[in-house]
Design an enzyme around this catalytic site. Structure first.
Site, short mmCIF file in Angstrom:
data_model
loop_
_atom_site.label_atom_id
_atom_site.label_comp_id
_atom_site.label_asym_id
_atom_site.label_seq_id
_atom_site.Cartn_x
_atom_site.Cartn_y
_atom_site.Cartn_z
N HIS A 25 9.19 4.35 2.20
CA HIS A 25 7.65 4.26 3.81
C HIS A 25 7.56 2.96 3.68
O HIS A 25 7.50 2.91 4.87
CB HIS A 25 6.22 5.36 2.68
CG HIS A 25 4.98 4.75 3.52
ND1 HIS A 25 4.78 5.58 4.77
CD2 HIS A 25 4.65 3.32 3.82
CE1 HIS A 25 3.57 5.21 5.13
NE2 HIS A 25 2.85 4.18 4.50
N GLU A 26 7.11 2.32 2.00
CA GLU A 26 6.59 0.82 2.03
C GLU A 26 8.35 0.02 3.31
O GLU A 26 7.98 -1.04 3.35
CB GLU A 26 6.81 -0.03 0.88
CG GLU A 26 5.62 0.91 0.54
CD GLU A 26 4.47 1.00 1.15
OE1 GLU A 26 3.99 -0.50 2.23
OE2 GLU A 26 3.43 1.57 1.31
N HIS A 58 10.05 -2.67 10.52
CA HIS A 58 8.91 -3.03 11.44
C HIS A 58 9.08 -5.07 11.80
O HIS A 58 9.45 -5.21 12.52
CB HIS A 58 8.62 -2.41 11.16
CG HIS A 58 7.56 -2.42 12.40
ND1 HIS A 58 6.22 -1.33 12.59
CD2 HIS A 58 7.42 -2.53 13.80
CE1 HIS A 58 5.62 -1.87 13.58
NE2 HIS A 58 5.89 -2.44 14.67
#
Length: 697
Positions: free
Chosen positions: A484-485, A491
């Site tokens: 997730h991180e 991004h």
């Protein structure tokens, strides 16, 4: 690679005498870093550098803003908007490093400076956003935007700068702006105090266990880590179980002693109640006053003016659609647990323990048996990095020659498939007393073609550190958190925009979790899972039947997970949709929470909210106020996008290129929902999320 960096226009840089310029030679923030990718020169940075850098950075930017606003030349995009984007370089460098340190490696001096500087920074931000001469120039350009010949990104930048100032109060009367500045400074100071209290309370609430027998059921490596934590904290011969940011510590799933489970959950639920409960009421009261001053019915409405959800009705409709299915799913799970425990109803402290028992019996899956196959280094290199290579073609090379801010933090250089540079990734995975709880991503350098900068990003986790030489074995939730991180990191790394304001993760709060949640899918993608899930001693792959069992077992817990998340989201939402006159007094936090959960049908003693007010740092110590719903909002987009990856008929690599090009690289240079539609080809569909959450069973 060392980037050549453009300098701010000479007309916006305040003149300095030789005597004034001399300290720049000793303060590493006063000039751009000469390290690759402008990585901050951590080996040279000392605590005494921060305050002078903050003060000079604020003074420099105010002088730059004054020069822009006071220019006698008619406003143009270049002399106003681009000049604004170039401003504040020293402040930017100091702030990024300092607040990363405040979260990841704090100490008493850092906390004292944080308490001093945060209100000053809030006042500085107001000075920049509310400067009347600058706003007049932006207003004039905004009115002419259709006639300026701007490209799409330039127009987006102008509109963002203008909207930020309108929303910040640039059109208020001077006396109203005066009160607004007071409110902003006070809220910023209180949020800093909340974080400081939470660090103190969380550390103080850690459980000290005297005897090994009390830890029965805990895996041996976790017992060793608890002993190591105790040694570091001066409790030699004992064991310390630290708390996580959220309510349910993972040890509840394996500890056999029900009394110890109860102690652990109680400590988690009650931290911050005394110190932060009253403070939270003050914060929401001030936020409600600020919203009213700005012309909004409540703080949530003010926040939504800059989010993709747009209206309170849209948020409430989405949450409403999820509550019923989540409760039904959780009730089925609870009935199965009660049957396994031989009781009428399972207590909150026992839910995770009996959930593990049911998983073992129903799915023949022992979560502890997975851990030997989930060693951190292999998960990172052969899982997280490997997935990024499969999907996006990027590669990772560790750079031990580059020094990060802590010995635990490691630096990796990232390249595209053609060998061209992307940026730097810093991984800081271990818990320590100087680090706040939870997991997060920071950007130390924002990508910008205007400034010729590439991204430098940081991932922080809080995985307990075992004694030296022992393997770092993860539970499945920690694996998902790492993926997730890393989605946030991608991004930031893949940002390819011209202007800093639009770069990377600087998108609406209810959109920022979307790419990171999509990245979780690769943790269980068969080709990826088979590559990293290998026994840390033998190298043998995880037994082939375990992944399918794992997916079934994870689905069994979706009801609990949905209810605890929704309960937290609705606590946040309720705090921030009331006008100030209807908020409770400072002693009414617990009653407010109970009434809110009852009103929404979520008062389930066995499933407490993922966060209670006293330790809800997202909301009272960070930027998620009236925004925690964003995790669920983003999950609608995530589930729809995962379906697109699986069903669009393209290869993973082809799909990854589309997702990177149309969405991850765009930052906020296009309207985020436009980027979403450019990938999946339609408006968001809640169906895939409802199916994921068990609504269609």
């Amino acid at each position: 690679m060392t980037s050549a960096k453009s300098s701010p226009p000479a007309s916006t840089v305040p003149a300095r005498t030789a005597a004034e310029a001399a300290p720049a030679l000793s303060n590493p923030f006063f000039t751009p870093s000469e390290l690759p990718y402008e990585l901050p020169p951590f080996a040279r940075i000392r605590h005494e550098h921060f305050l002078p850098a903050f003060e000079r950075g604020m003074a420099d930017q105010l002088a730059e803003i004054a020069a822009i606003g006071g220019s006698g030349a008619p406003p143009t995009f270049e002399n106003t908007v681009e000049a604004l984007e170039r401003s504040g370089a020293v402040l930017y460098r100091a702030s990024r490093v300092f607040f990363n340190k405040a979260n990841a490696d704090t100490d008493g001096a850092t906390q004292e400076l944080e308490a001093e500087i945060v209100p000053r920074l809030a006042a500085h931000e107001d000075a920049v956003l509310l400067d009347p001469a600058l706003f007049a120039r932006l207003e004039a350009l905004h009115e002419q935007r259709d006639r300026l010949g701007l490209d799409g990104e330039q127009r987006r930048l102008l509109e963002r700068h203008h909207a930020l100032r309108v929303r910040a109060g640039a059109r208020l009367a001077p006396e109203q702006q005066g009160r607004l500045r007071e409110l902003n400074a006070e809220i910023a100071a209180l949020c800093t105090e909340f974080r400081k209290n939470l660090r103190t309370d969380t550390a103080a609430a850690a459980l000290v266990v005297e005897r090994t027998e009390e830890l029965a059921g805990l895996p041996a490596d976790e017992i060793a880590a608890a002993a190591e934590s105790a040694r570091e904290l001066g409790h030699d011969g004992h064991y310390v179980i630290g708390l996580r940011n959220f309510t349910n510590p993972p040890q509840l799933a394996t500890l056999e002693d029900p009394a110890l489970r109860e102690r652990l959950l109680t400590a988690s639920l009650e931290r911050g109640l005394t110190s932060n409960g009253p403070l939270a009421v003050t914060v929401v009261t001030l936020r409600a006053e600020r919203a009213a001053l700005l012309g909004y019915p409540h703080h949530a409405a003010w926040q939504l003016a800059d989010q993709t959800a747009g209206t309170a009705g849209a948020v409430e409709e989405m949450l409403g659609k999820l509550i019923g299915p989540a409760l039904a799913h959780a009730e089925r799970e609870g009935a199965a647990l009660a049957e396994a425990a031989g009781v009428a109803e399972v207590r909150a402290a026992d839910w995770q323990y009996y959930a593990e028992r049911v998983r073992k019996e129903r799915f023949d899956l022992d979560a502890a048996a997975l851990r030997p196959y989930l060693e951190l280094e292999r998960v990172l290199r052969d899982g997280v990095f490997h997935a990024a290579t499969l999907v996006y073609g990027v590669t990772f090379t560790e750079r031990p020659d580059l020094v990060a801010y802590h010995p635990d933090a490691r630096v990796f250089e990232v390249h595209n498939a053609d060998g061209s540079p992307v940026g730097l990734y810093i991984g800081d995975f271990h818990a320590r007393e100087s680090k706040q709880g939870g997991a997060w991503m920071n950007e130390l350098v924002l990508q910008s073609r205007l400034l010729d900068q590439r991204s430098v990003v940081v991932n922080n986790l809080n995985i307990p550190k075992p004694p030296a030489g022992d393997p770092v074995l993860l539970n499945w939730r920690e694996v998902i958190t790492l993926f997730h991180e890393f989605g946030h990191a991608l991004h930031g790394l893949f940002s390819d925009v011209r202007y800093p304001l639009l770069a990377g993760t600087k998108v609406p709060r209810d959109f920022v979790e979307f790419p990171s949640q999509v990245n979780e899918m690769w943790a269980e993608w068969p080709e990826v899972l088979a590559h990293y899930a290998r026994h840390h001693r033998t190298g043998e792959p995880m037994p082939p039947e375990l992944p399918a069992k794992l997916r079934e077992a994870e689905r069994f817990g979706e009801g609990f997970n949905s209810v605890e998340h929704l309960a937290a989201a609705l606590l946040d939402w309720s705090w921030h949709t009331l006008p100030a006159a209807e908020l409770p007094d400072k002693d009414g936090t617990a009653a407010f929470e109970a009434a809110t959960l009852e009103r929404h049908g979520l008062a389930r003693p066995a499933i407490p909210p993922r966060y209670r007010t006293g330790y809800f740092a997202h909301v009272f110590g960070g930027g998620y106020a009236a925004g925690y719903y964003g995790y669920r909002w983003a999950e609608v987009l995530d589930a729809d996008t995962v379906r697109w990856f699986r069903e669009n008929g393209r290869t993973v690599r082809e799909s990854g290129e589309i997702f990177r090009r149309e969405l991850l690289s765009r930052g906020n240079s296009v309207e985020p929902m436009e980027a979403f539609r450019a990938v999946v080809g339609h408006d968001p569909d809640i169906g895939p999320l409802l199916a994921r959450r068990g609504a269609q069973e």
